[in-house]
Write a protein that holds these residues in place. Structure first.
Motif, PDB file in Angstrom:
ATOM      1  N   VAL A 105       4.759   1.416 -11.440  1.00  0.00           N
ATOM      2  CA  VAL A 105       3.895   0.587 -12.646  1.00  0.00           C
ATOM      3  C   VAL A 105       2.602  -0.354 -11.953  1.00  0.00           C
ATOM      4  O   VAL A 105       2.962  -1.618 -11.055  1.00  0.00           O
ATOM      5  N   LEU A 106       1.462  -0.248 -12.336  1.00  0.00           N
ATOM      6  CA  LEU A 106       0.629  -1.149 -11.914  1.00  0.00           C
ATOM      7  C   LEU A 106       0.777  -2.213 -13.326  1.00  0.00           C
ATOM      8  O   LEU A 106       0.416  -1.741 -14.783  1.00  0.00           O
ATOM      9  N   ASP A 107       0.849  -3.239 -13.218  1.00  0.00           N
ATOM     10  CA  ASP A 107       0.386  -4.403 -14.673  1.00  0.00           C
ATOM     11  C   ASP A 107       0.302  -5.823 -14.225  1.00  0.00           C
ATOM     12  O   ASP A 107       0.265  -5.807 -13.191  1.00  0.00           O
ATOM     13  N   LEU A 108       0.089  -6.705 -15.005  1.00  0.00           N
ATOM     14  CA  LEU A 108      -0.265  -8.060 -14.504  1.00  0.00           C
ATOM     15  C   LEU A 108       1.373  -8.743 -14.147  1.00  0.00           C
ATOM     16  O   LEU A 108       1.672  -8.002 -14.107  1.00  0.00           O
ATOM     17  N   HIS A 109       0.409  -9.267 -13.112  1.00  0.00           N
ATOM     18  CA  HIS A 109       1.829 -10.206 -12.952  1.00  0.00           C
ATOM     19  C   HIS A 109       2.441 -10.898 -13.506  1.00  0.00           C
ATOM     20  O   HIS A 109       2.164 -12.633 -13.743  1.00  0.00           O
ATOM     21  N   THR A 110       3.637 -10.880 -14.090  1.00  0.00           N
ATOM     22  CA  THR A 110       4.324 -12.511 -15.199  1.00  0.00           C
ATOM     23  C   THR A 110       6.010 -11.444 -14.683  1.00  0.00           C
ATOM     24  O   THR A 110       6.189 -10.097 -13.547  1.00  0.00           O
ATOM     25  N   ASP A 111       7.242 -12.793 -14.208  1.00  0.00           N
ATOM     26  CA  ASP A 111       8.368 -12.301 -14.525  1.00  0.00           C
ATOM     27  C   ASP A 111       8.840 -11.422 -15.402  1.00  0.00           C
ATOM     28  O   ASP A 111       9.353 -10.487 -14.941  1.00  0.00           O
ATOM     29  N   ALA A 112       8.388 -11.666 -16.702  1.00  0.00           N
ATOM     30  CA  ALA A 112       8.632 -10.241 -17.651  1.00  0.00           C
ATOM     31  C   ALA A 112       8.066  -9.466 -17.666  1.00  0.00           C
ATOM     32  O   ALA A 112       8.869  -7.475 -17.336  1.00  0.00           O
ATOM     33  N   ALA A 113       7.100  -8.515 -16.604  1.00  0.00           N
ATOM     34  CA  ALA A 113       6.718  -7.593 -16.751  1.00  0.00           C
ATOM     35  C   ALA A 113       7.620  -6.609 -14.925  1.00  0.00           C
ATOM     36  O   ALA A 113       7.939  -5.973 -15.051  1.00  0.00           O
ATOM     37  N   ALA A 114       7.618  -7.303 -14.369  1.00  0.00           N
ATOM     38  CA  ALA A 114       8.542  -7.337 -13.283  1.00  0.00           C
ATOM     39  C   ALA A 114      10.193  -6.928 -14.092  1.00  0.00           C
ATOM     40  O   ALA A 114      10.785  -6.274 -13.356  1.00  0.00           O
ATOM     41  N   THR A 115      10.649  -8.080 -15.089  1.00  0.00           N
ATOM     42  CA  THR A 115      11.857  -7.523 -15.216  1.00  0.00           C
ATOM     43  C   THR A 115      12.531  -6.280 -15.848  1.00  0.00           C
ATOM     44  O   THR A 115      13.239  -5.544 -15.778  1.00  0.00           O
ATOM     45  N   ARG A 116      10.562  -5.829 -16.970  1.00  0.00           N
ATOM     46  CA  ARG A 116      10.952  -4.594 -18.384  1.00  0.00           C
ATOM     47  C   ARG A 116      10.316  -3.680 -17.013  1.00  0.00           C
ATOM     48  O   ARG A 116      11.048  -2.373 -17.024  1.00  0.00           O
ATOM     49  N   ALA A 117       9.852  -3.079 -15.362  1.00  0.00           N
ATOM     50  CA  ALA A 117       9.517  -2.606 -14.627  1.00  0.00           C
ATOM     51  C   ALA A 117      11.289  -2.127 -14.220  1.00  0.00           C
ATOM     52  O   ALA A 117      11.411  -0.773 -13.971  1.00  0.00           O
ATOM     53  N   ALA A 118      11.655  -2.967 -13.484  1.00  0.00           N
ATOM     54  CA  ALA A 118      12.959  -2.919 -13.221  1.00  0.00           C
ATOM     55  C   ALA A 118      14.135  -2.319 -14.538  1.00  0.00           C
ATOM     56  O   ALA A 118      14.856  -1.333 -13.842  1.00  0.00           O
ATOM     57  N   SER A 119      14.075  -2.888 -15.546  1.00  0.00           N
ATOM     58  CA  SER A 119      14.686  -2.343 -17.129  1.00  0.00           C
ATOM     59  C   SER A 119      14.479  -0.977 -17.211  1.00  0.00           C
ATOM     60  O   SER A 119      15.494  -0.444 -17.167  1.00  0.00           O
ATOM     61  N   ILE A 120      13.105  -0.436 -16.755  1.00  0.00           N
ATOM     62  CA  ILE A 120      12.917   1.478 -17.704  1.00  0.00           C
ATOM     63  C   ILE A 120      13.682   2.201 -15.910  1.00  0.00           C
ATOM     64  O   ILE A 120      14.086   3.293 -16.095  1.00  0.00           O
ATOM     65  N   GLY A 121      13.528   1.541 -13.887  1.00  0.00           N
ATOM     66  CA  GLY A 121      13.937   1.808 -13.283  1.00  0.00           C
ATOM     67  C   GLY A 121      12.503   2.148 -12.563  1.00  0.00           C
ATOM     68  O   GLY A 121      12.752   3.306 -11.480  1.00  0.00           O
ATOM     69  N   ALA A 122      11.913   1.770 -12.607  1.00  0.00           N
ATOM     70  CA  ALA A 122      10.444   1.832 -11.700  1.00  0.00           C
ATOM     71  C   ALA A 122      10.325   1.000 -10.801  1.00  0.00           C
ATOM     72  O   ALA A 122      10.387  -0.099 -11.087  1.00  0.00           O
TER      73      ALA A 122
END
Length: 247
Positions: free
Chosen positions: A39-56
Motif C-alpha cells: 500500500v502506498l499512502d500518506l505518511h501518518t501513524d494511523a496509515a501505518a497502523t491501518r495497513a498493518a491491521s489489513i495485513g498489507a
C-alpha cells in the motif's frame, strides 16, 4: 479449478490510497485472493497502523510529489520482486462552488487525482511491458460522466483519469498491459461521509434502481475481476453506480 482465494496467488500488487474506504476494501480483497500487496499512502501513524491491521505492507508517499512518487513506486516494485497489478485508489474531494475554486485548490485536486495517476502508471509500465503482462485499474468516478454541482475540479480530475486510461490502453495493449477505469457512484466512505447530510444520502439512494448506496466491496469485486478474468477488457470506464449512471 482455482478458487476465489487462490486465483491471485503470487500476484504482485501496488495499491495507492489503500488504507481507508474503497482502497482498504480493494487491498483486503486482493490479499484474500492470494496477492502480495504493498500500500502506498500518506505518511501518518494511523496509515501505518491501518495497513498493518489489513495485513498489507506499507510505504509512505506524498503523491503530490512526482519525483517522490516515482521513487517509492520503484521501491515497491523492488520489494515485491516485480509488479503485476497497479490500482490507483488514492483521491481527494472537497465540495466547492465553481466560482470559489482558486488556483491552489485546482492544483491540489488535479495533482492528486490525475497527475499522480499518470506518474504511477508511468512508473510501473516498463516492468509490466518487459514481462508482456500487467493490469492497471484506475479509480475514476461517476462524476467523470455526469459532472455535478459543487465538484467541478473533482469531476475534471476524474475525467482526466478516464482519458489517461484510454490512452494507456491503446499504447500499452500490444505489450500485454490492460488499463481500465472504474467509476463508482455514491459510496459512503470516510471521504464522502463528511460531505453529505442524511437528507442528501436519502436522495442519492433514491436515484439507484437498486435502492441502496454502493459499498466498498462492490468496487473491490470488480477490481479483482479485472485483475484476473477480465483479460480482454481494456480502455473501459466501468460504472459501479447501482444504475445511477448507465452510459
Amino acid at each position: 479449478m482455482t478458487t476465489p482465494r487462490t486465483r491471485l496467488h503470487g500476484a504482485k500488487a501496488i495499491v495507492t490510497g489503500g488504507v481507508g474506504g474503497i482502497g482498504a476494501a480493494i487491498v483486503r480483497r486482493l490479499l484474500e485472493e492470494g496477492a502480495d500487496v504493498i500500500v502506498l499512502d500518506l505518511h501518518t501513524d494511523a496509515a501505518a497502523t491501518r495497513a498493518a491491521s489489513i495485513g498489507a505492507a506499507y510505504l509512505p508517499v506524498d503523491l503530490a510529489d512526482p519525483a517522490q512518487t516515482r521513487s517509492v513506486v520503484q521501491a515497491a516494485i523492488e520489494a515485491l520482486g516485480g509488479v503485476d497489478l497497479l490500482v490507483n485508489a488514492a483521491g481527494v474531494f472537497r465540495a466547492l462552488a465553481l466560482l470559489d475554486i482558486n488556483d491552489a485548490e485546482w492544483d491540489r485536486v488535479l495533482n492528486i487525482n490525475a497527475r499522480a495517476t499518470l506518474t504511477t502508471m508511468q512508473a510501473v509500465a516498463p516492468s509490466m511491458m518487459a514481462q508482456d503482462h500487467g493490469r492497471i485499474v484506475n479509480l475514476a468516478s461517476m462524476a467523470a460522466k455526469s459532472g455535478g454541482a459543487m465538484e467541478a475540479h473533482y469531476a475534471a480530475s476524474k475525467s482526466a483519469v478516464v482519458a489517461l486510461t484510454r490512452a494507456a490502453a491503446i499504447e500499452w495493449g500490444p505489450r500485454g498491459v490492460t488499463v481500465n477505469a472504474i467509476c463508482p457512484g455514491y459510496v459512503l466512505t470516510e471521504m464522502g461521509a463528511g460531505t453529505r447530510t442524511e437528507e442528501q444520502i436519502a436522495q442519492w439512494t433514491q436515484r439507484s434502481p437498486l435502492g441502496r448506496l454502493g459499498e466498498p466491496d462492490d468496487v473491490a469485486g470488480l477490481v479483482a475481476y479485472l485483475a484476473t478474468d477480465g483479460g480482454y477488457i481494456t480502455g473501459q470506464a466501468l460504472n459501479v453506480t447501482g444504475g445511477m449512471v448507465m452510459h
